[in-house]
Design an enzyme around this catalytic site. Structure first.
Site, PDB file in Angstrom:
ATOM      1  N   VAL A  77       0.805  -1.151  -0.004  1.00  0.00           N
ATOM      2  CA  VAL A  77      -0.019  -0.063  -0.026  1.00  0.00           C
ATOM      3  C   VAL A  77       0.956   1.302  -0.021  1.00  0.00           C
ATOM      4  O   VAL A  77       1.782   1.260   0.891  1.00  0.00           O
ATOM      5  CB  VAL A  77      -0.989   0.094   1.201  1.00  0.00           C
ATOM      6  CG1 VAL A  77      -1.855   1.186   1.392  1.00  0.00           C
ATOM      7  CG2 VAL A  77      -1.877  -1.126   0.863  1.00  0.00           C
ATOM      8  N   ARG A  90      -2.122   2.319   7.032  1.00  0.00           N
ATOM      9  CA  ARG A  90      -2.901   2.226   8.242  1.00  0.00           C
ATOM     10  C   ARG A  90      -4.417   2.765   8.363  1.00  0.00           C
ATOM     11  O   ARG A  90      -4.788   3.371   9.192  1.00  0.00           O
ATOM     12  CB  ARG A  90      -2.192   2.807   9.314  1.00  0.00           C
ATOM     13  CG  ARG A  90      -0.596   2.495   9.533  1.00  0.00           C
ATOM     14  CD  ARG A  90      -0.436   0.916   9.727  1.00  0.00           C
ATOM     15  NE  ARG A  90       0.809   0.643   9.880  1.00  0.00           N
ATOM     16  CZ  ARG A  90       1.611   0.101   8.779  1.00  0.00           C
ATOM     17  NH1 ARG A  90       1.174   0.114   7.611  1.00  0.00           N
ATOM     18  NH2 ARG A  90       2.982  -0.076   8.881  1.00  0.00           N
ATOM     19  N   TYR A 103       0.701 -10.928   8.656  1.00  0.00           N
ATOM     20  CA  TYR A 103      -0.096 -11.997   8.211  1.00  0.00           C
ATOM     21  C   TYR A 103      -1.130 -12.979   8.882  1.00  0.00           C
ATOM     22  O   TYR A 103      -1.985 -13.430   8.602  1.00  0.00           O
ATOM     23  CB  TYR A 103       0.553 -12.460   6.890  1.00  0.00           C
ATOM     24  CG  TYR A 103       1.011 -11.910   5.757  1.00  0.00           C
ATOM     25  CD1 TYR A 103      -0.327 -11.336   5.027  1.00  0.00           C
ATOM     26  CD2 TYR A 103       2.203 -11.380   5.579  1.00  0.00           C
ATOM     27  CE1 TYR A 103       0.162 -10.400   3.855  1.00  0.00           C
ATOM     28  CE2 TYR A 103       2.524 -10.565   4.705  1.00  0.00           C
ATOM     29  CZ  TYR A 103       1.547  -9.989   3.789  1.00  0.00           C
ATOM     30  OH  TYR A 103       1.726  -9.138   2.625  1.00  0.00           O
ATOM     31  N   GLY A 124      -6.844   0.434   6.694  1.00  0.00           N
ATOM     32  CA  GLY A 124      -7.360  -0.872   6.541  1.00  0.00           C
ATOM     33  C   GLY A 124      -7.400  -1.314   4.914  1.00  0.00           C
ATOM     34  O   GLY A 124      -7.996  -2.112   4.650  1.00  0.00           O
ATOM     35  N   SER A 141       7.149  -9.887   4.144  1.00  0.00           N
ATOM     36  CA  SER A 141       8.407  -8.843   4.384  1.00  0.00           C
ATOM     37  C   SER A 141       8.445  -8.653   6.006  1.00  0.00           C
ATOM     38  O   SER A 141       9.520  -8.316   6.389  1.00  0.00           O
ATOM     39  CB  SER A 141       7.941  -7.290   3.783  1.00  0.00           C
ATOM     40  OG  SER A 141       6.790  -6.956   4.216  1.00  0.00           O
ATOM     41  N   GLU A 142       7.454  -8.776   6.691  1.00  0.00           N
ATOM     42  CA  GLU A 142       7.667  -8.577   8.131  1.00  0.00           C
ATOM     43  C   GLU A 142       6.638  -9.584   8.888  1.00  0.00           C
ATOM     44  O   GLU A 142       5.463 -10.071   8.357  1.00  0.00           O
ATOM     45  CB  GLU A 142       7.070  -7.233   8.806  1.00  0.00           C
ATOM     46  CG  GLU A 142       8.166  -6.099   8.130  1.00  0.00           C
ATOM     47  CD  GLU A 142       7.838  -4.859   8.704  1.00  0.00           C
ATOM     48  OE1 GLU A 142       8.385  -4.670   9.708  1.00  0.00           O
ATOM     49  OE2 GLU A 142       6.975  -4.216   8.087  1.00  0.00           O
ATOM     50  N   PHE A 148       8.899 -15.460  -3.623  1.00  0.00           N
ATOM     51  CA  PHE A 148       8.224 -15.220  -4.690  1.00  0.00           C
ATOM     52  C   PHE A 148       7.465 -13.953  -4.343  1.00  0.00           C
ATOM     53  O   PHE A 148       7.367 -13.697  -3.183  1.00  0.00           O
ATOM     54  CB  PHE A 148       7.454 -16.270  -5.338  1.00  0.00           C
ATOM     55  CG  PHE A 148       6.516 -16.946  -4.196  1.00  0.00           C
ATOM     56  CD1 PHE A 148       5.016 -16.179  -3.837  1.00  0.00           C
ATOM     57  CD2 PHE A 148       6.956 -18.307  -3.660  1.00  0.00           C
ATOM     58  CE1 PHE A 148       4.653 -16.926  -2.921  1.00  0.00           C
ATOM     59  CE2 PHE A 148       5.898 -18.697  -2.524  1.00  0.00           C
ATOM     60  CZ  PHE A 148       4.764 -18.067  -2.217  1.00  0.00           C
ATOM     61  N   LEU A 200      -4.744  -2.853   3.228  1.00  0.00           N
ATOM     62  CA  LEU A 200      -4.236  -4.292   3.162  1.00  0.00           C
ATOM     63  C   LEU A 200      -5.263  -5.213   3.569  1.00  0.00           C
ATOM     64  O   LEU A 200      -5.742  -6.141   2.877  1.00  0.00           O
ATOM     65  CB  LEU A 200      -3.046  -4.216   3.727  1.00  0.00           C
ATOM     66  CG  LEU A 200      -2.453  -5.874   4.097  1.00  0.00           C
ATOM     67  CD1 LEU A 200      -2.103  -6.176   2.619  1.00  0.00           C
ATOM     68  CD2 LEU A 200      -1.358  -6.038   5.144  1.00  0.00           C
TER      69      LEU A 200
HETATM   70  C1  COA Z   1       2.394  -3.636   5.144  1.00  0.00           C
HETATM   71  C2  COA Z   1       1.290  -2.913   4.369  1.00  0.00           C
HETATM   72  C3  COA Z   1       1.225  -3.564   3.169  1.00  0.00           C
HETATM   73  C4  COA Z   1       0.328  -2.677   5.206  1.00  0.00           C
HETATM   74  O1  COA Z   1      -0.763  -2.023   4.390  1.00  0.00           O
HETATM   75  P1  COA Z   1      -1.861  -1.035   5.234  1.00  0.00           P
HETATM   76  O2  COA Z   1      -2.848  -0.891   4.212  1.00  0.00           O
HETATM   77  O3  COA Z   1      -1.218  -0.047   5.974  1.00  0.00           O
HETATM   78  O4  COA Z   1      -2.339  -2.254   6.338  1.00  0.00           O
HETATM   79  P2  COA Z   1      -3.808  -1.955   7.065  1.00  0.00           P
HETATM   80  O5  COA Z   1      -4.020  -0.569   7.360  1.00  0.00           O
HETATM   81  O6  COA Z   1      -4.838  -2.668   6.305  1.00  0.00           O
HETATM   82  O7  COA Z   1      -3.605  -2.715   8.526  1.00  0.00           O
HETATM   83  C5  COA Z   1      -4.181  -3.911   9.001  1.00  0.00           C
HETATM   84  C6  COA Z   1      -3.482  -4.077  10.398  1.00  0.00           C
HETATM   85  O8  COA Z   1      -2.091  -4.656  10.369  1.00  0.00           O
HETATM   86  C7  COA Z   1      -1.126  -3.853  11.085  1.00  0.00           C
HETATM   87  N1  COA Z   1      -0.044  -3.751  10.054  1.00  0.00           N
HETATM   88  C8  COA Z   1       0.037  -3.290   9.039  1.00  0.00           C
HETATM   89  N2  COA Z   1       1.323  -3.012   8.538  1.00  0.00           N
HETATM   90  C9  COA Z   1       2.011  -3.809   9.356  1.00  0.00           C
HETATM   91  C10 COA Z   1       3.506  -3.986   9.941  1.00  0.00           C
HETATM   92  N3  COA Z   1       4.360  -3.851   8.772  1.00  0.00           N
HETATM   93  N4  COA Z   1       3.761  -4.458  10.739  1.00  0.00           N
HETATM   94  C11 COA Z   1       2.849  -5.143  11.830  1.00  0.00           C
HETATM   95  N5  COA Z   1       1.510  -4.831  11.685  1.00  0.00           N
HETATM   96  C12 COA Z   1       1.002  -4.204  10.588  1.00  0.00           C
HETATM   97  C13 COA Z   1      -2.172  -2.651  11.247  1.00  0.00           C
HETATM   98  O9  COA Z   1      -1.738  -2.250  12.420  1.00  0.00           O
HETATM   99  C14 COA Z   1      -3.476  -3.302  11.246  1.00  0.00           C
HETATM  100  O10 COA Z   1      -3.571  -3.749  12.459  1.00  0.00           O
HETATM  101  P3  COA Z   1      -5.029  -3.953  13.277  1.00  0.00           P
HETATM  102  O11 COA Z   1      -5.903  -4.771  12.295  1.00  0.00           O
HETATM  103  O12 COA Z   1      -4.911  -4.637  14.512  1.00  0.00           O
HETATM  104  O13 COA Z   1      -5.439  -2.517  13.373  1.00  0.00           O
HETATM  105  C15 COA Z   1       2.109  -1.713   3.813  1.00  0.00           C
HETATM  106  O14 COA Z   1       2.477  -1.013   5.139  1.00  0.00           O
HETATM  107  C16 COA Z   1       3.086  -1.543   3.041  1.00  0.00           C
HETATM  108  O15 COA Z   1       3.074  -1.535   1.735  1.00  0.00           O
HETATM  109  N6  COA Z   1       4.689  -1.783   3.426  1.00  0.00           N
HETATM  110  C17 COA Z   1       5.773  -1.909   2.577  1.00  0.00           C
HETATM  111  C18 COA Z   1       5.610  -3.114   1.747  1.00  0.00           C
HETATM  112  C19 COA Z   1       5.457  -4.270   2.472  1.00  0.00           C
HETATM  113  O16 COA Z   1       6.026  -4.872   3.437  1.00  0.00           O
HETATM  114  N7  COA Z   1       4.568  -5.240   1.947  1.00  0.00           N
HETATM  115  C20 COA Z   1       4.261  -6.500   2.483  1.00  0.00           C
HETATM  116  C21 COA Z   1       5.009  -7.584   1.549  1.00  0.00           C
HETATM  117  S1  COA Z   1       4.696  -9.106   2.062  1.00  0.00           S
END
Ligand code: COA
Length: 405
Positions: free
Chosen positions: A81, A87, A120, A89, A115-116, A405, A91
């Site tokens: 995202v 943050r 998931y 919602g 990635s972290e 992947f 994802l």
């Molecule tokens: C990780 C990522 C996709 C999260 O997207 P987002 O739209 O901010 O996530 P959401 O707002 O839907 O969050 C959903 C929940 O996950 C949690 N969350 C989101 N990113 C997180 C992270 N990096 N570490 C831990 N928790 C995380 C949020 O706090 C939220 O928790 P809740 O349900 O208890 O409120 C985004 O931060 C991103 O693009 N990061 C960089 C690329 C990446 O790491 N992608 C994942 C590849 S596997």
């Protein structure tokens, strides 16, 4: 803010740009071409804020080896995202839609590299494949028992290597839970593309033949370096090693550990039960790191558990509560006493209560019910149920997925 989630059907290039931007990069023409070659946009989802694409995810179409066979799997990938929209919602909205889509495509499991590690679990993914990395000083890499040279190693260019590597890979793949099918496009647009031959140092492909038959391969890079005293302090990066027999694995590592002008050998993605730990005289010198590789989500309990094989004849009632995939919720009786496992809904008392992420953790045999019980993650409703479950789910090999992947 109103966000629309839909497949970016005719917008592959924009999808690729969004994916790269989420990871802090820029998508080249080549990135977009590779990505859209292995990920049809019907299997991608994008989040739109008005006309702006602000989030992305996709699911490759794989078959994954499971104990006793293979099943279709959605390989979740390219998820992100934009920093401007995090943050809120987005994802979660994409993940929830994707679970429904993967179910509709008839794929009993979804898998991903995270990635972290904290992201998931909330969507029902559990750590299913742990892996080890090693970092070994070459001068401490002696074998426990002598490995006499046998067969022959040939260094090949990528073109010649591709065919024989895919043949070796496929022979190993059917034996090892967690390994994925690789199409010709996948080898080209993903595996070899990730080796990044445009960057120095070059990738070498070493093929081992035993009795004139291809038996193992290793893709590796030599990172040459010299110190001020004129001594070689380079390191060898083992990108991927796949072997088809105990003799093959000993011989290919004999070759890798014998490469001159190398001080340190590093390999990032090895299975937890890799034989190198037992081949060397001093396994402590491997300086192993353990971490999560693949996370697995049971999309369809009934299909996933009926297709797997089991190590003992028994019967177990599992209670599952699955908010995101409600078709999985309820009590399931797993009966492994016949030739094929039977799984059906039941009103009988449950033996174990287990959350979707924990169910994903144990599916390929990479974790035990016992360990989850001791961590307080799962609950025994009948004493000894976790032990019995471990008897049923035990596998010959630890699961492995050699590439991200
Ligand atoms: C990780 C990522 C996709 C999260 O997207 P987002 O739209 O901010 O996530 P959401 O707002 O839907 O969050 C959903 C929940 O996950 C949690 N969350 C989101 N990113 C997180 C992270 N990096 N570490 C831990 N928790 C995380 C949020 O706090 C939220 O928790 P809740 O349900 O208890 O409120 C985004 O931060 C991103 O693009 N990061 C960089 C690329 C990446 O790491 N992608 C994942 C590849 S596997």
């Amino acid at each position: 803010m109103s966000i629309e989630i839909r497949p970016p059907l005719a917008e592959g290039r924009r999808f690729s740009e969004t994916v790269s931007a989420c990871f802090g990069g820029v998508s080249t023409e080549e990135d977009a071409e590779h990505r859209t070659k292995v990920l049809p946009m019907e299997r991608a989802l994008a989040a739109f804020d008005g006309g702006e694409m602000v989030g992305a995810t996709g699911a490759f179409e794989f078959d994954v080896t499971i104990p006793g066979g293979q099943i279709p799997a959605g390989g979740v990938t390219m998820t992100g995202v934009l920093p401007s929209h995090r943050r809120q919602g987005i994802l979660s909205a994409m993940m929830e839609q994707q679970l429904v889509d993967i179910h509709a495509w008839g794929e009993p499991v979804a898998i991903l590299w995270a990635s972290e590690g904290a992201i998931y679990g909330r969507y029902g993914y559990g750590l299913a494949i742990p892996e080890i990395s090693i970092e070994l000083e070459r001068d401490r890499a002696g074998f426990k028992r002598p490995v006499e040279p046998s067969g022959r190693v040939r260094l090949m260019g990528r073109k010649d290597a591709a065919k024989v590597m895919s043949e070796i890979y496929d022979r190993a793949r059917v034996e090892i839970p967690g390994m994925l099918t690789r199409s010709t496009d996948w080898w080209e647009a993903h595996t070899f593309a990730e080796h990044d031959e445009s960057k120095e140092p070059p990738v070498f492909y070493a093929l081992l033949e035993l009795d004139d038959r291809a038996a193992a391969y290793a893709a590796y890079k030599v990172h040459s370096d010299w110190n001020l005293d004129g001594m070689a302090v380079g390191w060898l990066e083992v990108i991927e090693e796949v072997s088809t027999s105990p003799e093959a694995v000993a011989q290919i590592w004999r070759f890798l550990l014998g490469i001159d002008l190398i001080q340190t050998i590093k390999a990032m993605h090895l299975p937890l039960d890799h034989p190198i730990q037992h081949l060397l005289a001093e396994s402590r010198r491997l300086r192993m790191g353990v971490k999560d590789a693949v996370w697995l989500r049971i999309i369809d309990v009934e299909a996933a558990f009926a297709r797997r094989s089991y190590a003992s004849a028994d019967s177990l009632v599992l209670e599952v509560e699955d908010g995101l995939c409600p078709w999985n919720s309820g009590r399931w009786e797993l009966d492994t006493s016949g030739d094929n496992a039977l799984i059906q809904r039941t009103d009988a008392d449950a033996d174990l209560k287990i959350a979707p992420d924990d169910l994903g953790s144990v599916y390929l045999g990479g974790n035990t019910f016992g360990a989850l019980l001791r961590s307080g993650s799962i609950h025994e409703l009948k004493t000894g149920a976790a032990w019995r479950a471990d008897g049923m789910f035990r596998t010959e090999r630890m699961p492995w997925c050699p590439e991200i992947f």
